[in-house]
Design a protein around this motif. Sequence first.
Motif, short mmCIF file in Angstrom:
data_model
loop_
_atom_site.label_atom_id
_atom_site.label_comp_id
_atom_site.label_asym_id
_atom_site.label_seq_id
_atom_site.Cartn_x
_atom_site.Cartn_y
_atom_site.Cartn_z
N SER A 59 1.08 -1.15 -0.01
CA SER A 59 0.23 0.17 -0.69
C SER A 59 1.04 1.38 0.20
N SER A 60 2.01 1.03 0.60
CA SER A 60 3.01 2.07 0.53
C SER A 60 3.03 3.13 -0.84
N HIS A 61 2.89 1.88 -1.76
CA HIS A 61 3.59 2.09 -3.12
C HIS A 61 2.44 1.97 -4.36
N CYS A 62 1.67 1.87 -3.70
CA CYS A 62 0.48 1.98 -4.73
C CYS A 62 0.33 1.72 -5.76
N LEU A 63 0.19 1.19 -6.75
CA LEU A 63 0.11 1.39 -8.47
C LEU A 63 -1.02 2.26 -8.52
N HIS A 97 7.81 0.09 -8.63
CA HIS A 97 7.10 -0.05 -7.73
C HIS A 97 7.13 -0.82 -6.37
N TYR A 98 7.02 -2.08 -7.05
CA TYR A 98 7.25 -3.73 -6.27
C TYR A 98 8.81 -3.29 -5.38
N LEU A 99 9.89 -3.04 -6.62
CA LEU A 99 10.90 -3.23 -5.58
C LEU A 99 11.40 -1.63 -5.31
N GLY A 100 10.49 -0.76 -5.12
CA GLY A 100 10.81 0.17 -4.12
C GLY A 100 10.20 -0.29 -3.16
N ALA A 101 8.91 -0.47 -2.82
CA ALA A 101 8.11 -1.57 -1.63
C ALA A 101 9.35 -2.32 -0.78
N LYS A 102 10.06 -3.34 -1.35
CA LYS A 102 10.96 -3.41 -1.26
C LYS A 102 12.32 -3.54 -0.41
N TYR A 103 13.07 -2.02 -1.00
CA TYR A 103 13.92 -1.70 -0.71
C TYR A 103 13.63 -0.58 -0.27
N HIS A 104 12.70 0.15 0.43
CA HIS A 104 12.00 0.99 0.95
C HIS A 104 12.63 2.43 0.40
N ARG A 105 12.53 2.31 -1.26
CA ARG A 105 13.38 3.42 -1.52
C ARG A 105 11.74 4.17 -2.71
N GLN A 106 11.41 5.18 -2.67
CA GLN A 106 10.47 5.80 -2.99
C GLN A 106 10.59 5.68 -4.61
N PRO A 107 9.44 5.84 -6.06
CA PRO A 107 9.86 5.63 -7.24
C PRO A 107 9.80 7.03 -7.43
N ASP A 108 10.68 6.93 -8.90
CA ASP A 108 10.29 8.10 -9.77
C ASP A 108 9.52 8.57 -10.09
N LEU A 109 8.33 9.45 -10.15
CA LEU A 109 7.13 9.17 -10.66
C LEU A 109 7.88 10.38 -11.79
N GLN A 110 9.08 11.05 -12.38
CA GLN A 110 9.15 11.55 -13.48
C GLN A 110 9.96 11.21 -14.55
N ASN A 111 9.95 9.46 -14.18
CA ASN A 111 10.87 9.15 -14.96
C ASN A 111 10.18 8.62 -16.32
N ALA A 112 10.97 7.78 -17.16
CA ALA A 112 9.90 8.23 -18.76
C ALA A 112 8.86 6.59 -18.45
N ALA A 113 8.97 6.20 -17.69
CA ALA A 113 7.39 5.12 -17.59
C ALA A 113 6.23 5.34 -17.10
N HIS A 114 6.88 6.21 -15.96
CA HIS A 114 5.51 7.20 -15.97
C HIS A 114 5.29 8.14 -16.48
N LEU A 115 6.28 8.94 -16.79
CA LEU A 115 5.10 9.60 -17.60
C LEU A 115 4.34 9.38 -19.18
N ALA A 116 5.02 8.24 -19.75
CA ALA A 116 4.68 7.32 -20.17
C ALA A 116 3.06 7.27 -20.36
N LEU A 117 2.62 7.13 -18.99
CA LEU A 117 1.24 6.70 -18.60
C LEU A 117 0.21 7.44 -18.16
N LYS A 118 1.25 8.89 -18.28
CA LYS A 118 -0.18 10.23 -18.10
C LYS A 118 -0.79 9.96 -18.54
N PRO A 119 -0.08 10.25 -20.22
CA PRO A 119 -1.62 10.74 -21.15
C PRO A 119 -2.67 9.25 -20.89
N VAL A 120 -2.60 8.20 -20.44
CA VAL A 120 -4.18 7.26 -20.43
C VAL A 120 -4.44 6.86 -19.24
N ARG A 121 -4.03 7.96 -18.10
CA ARG A 121 -4.78 7.28 -16.74
C ARG A 121 -6.47 7.43 -17.01
#
Length: 236
Positions: A37-41, A212-236
């Motif tokens: 839940s801390s890294h919900c997709l 997000h999955y590995l971020g939760a596992k290793y206690h780090r926050q995902p980069d919400l501005q990387n290419a993959a996240h930005l690619a999903l913005k128009p189709v959310r």
Amino acid sequence: MPHAVARLRSERLAKSLKPFVARGSRAPRCERCRVPSSHCLCPWLPTIESDCGVCLLMHDIEPLKPSNTGWLIADVVRDTFAFTWQRTGVDPRLLALLADPQWQPLVIFPGEYAESRRVIEQVEREDGKRPLFILLDATWTEARKMFRKSPYLDGLPVLSLRPEVLSRYRLRRSTRSDHLCTAEVAALCLDLAGDSNAANTLDALLDVFTEHYLGAKYHRQPDLQNAAHLALKPVR
């Protein structure tokens, strides 16, 4: 409404005699995206249209694994169907799907394991029919057995892929980097069918899910501005 893989997971859990305990299951997971839940997709799940279909034949516990990427296919491709593979039988709903005249079923598997007359390397659409990609969702050892012991697939064409890239999947170990995960295979199929939007969206969702999955596992926050996240913005 839950998609096909979520429904299959619920059916499988209902039949279990004991709870399925996934690795790292101490952290509470979102029921919708399976990520802690801390890294919900969920805010990044896409909404797109695709005229292709995907049929997942899933080995027994695949729907229960949080790392399963067949779930991501169902997140992207609305017409995704999911069935548990049975060693001594077949789900009548699967047979009905394969016989449905709106679909053009194609089994996705390496061509060297099939008779040469069945093997194709391109998706040539039949008039009035939509491609239905049949993916065997399992480990490589399990998938080979499933391919050999599923006689209801024997009369169908086998689409043999020739990926030009190595797998990006990092959530399970594999002895061969040229073995793609199920979502990567589906993206290649969608691209071959001319549905580049669905293919690119699925690739981006796989990358975001992994982060997000590995971020939760290793206690780090995902980069919400990387290419993959930005690619999903128009189709959310």
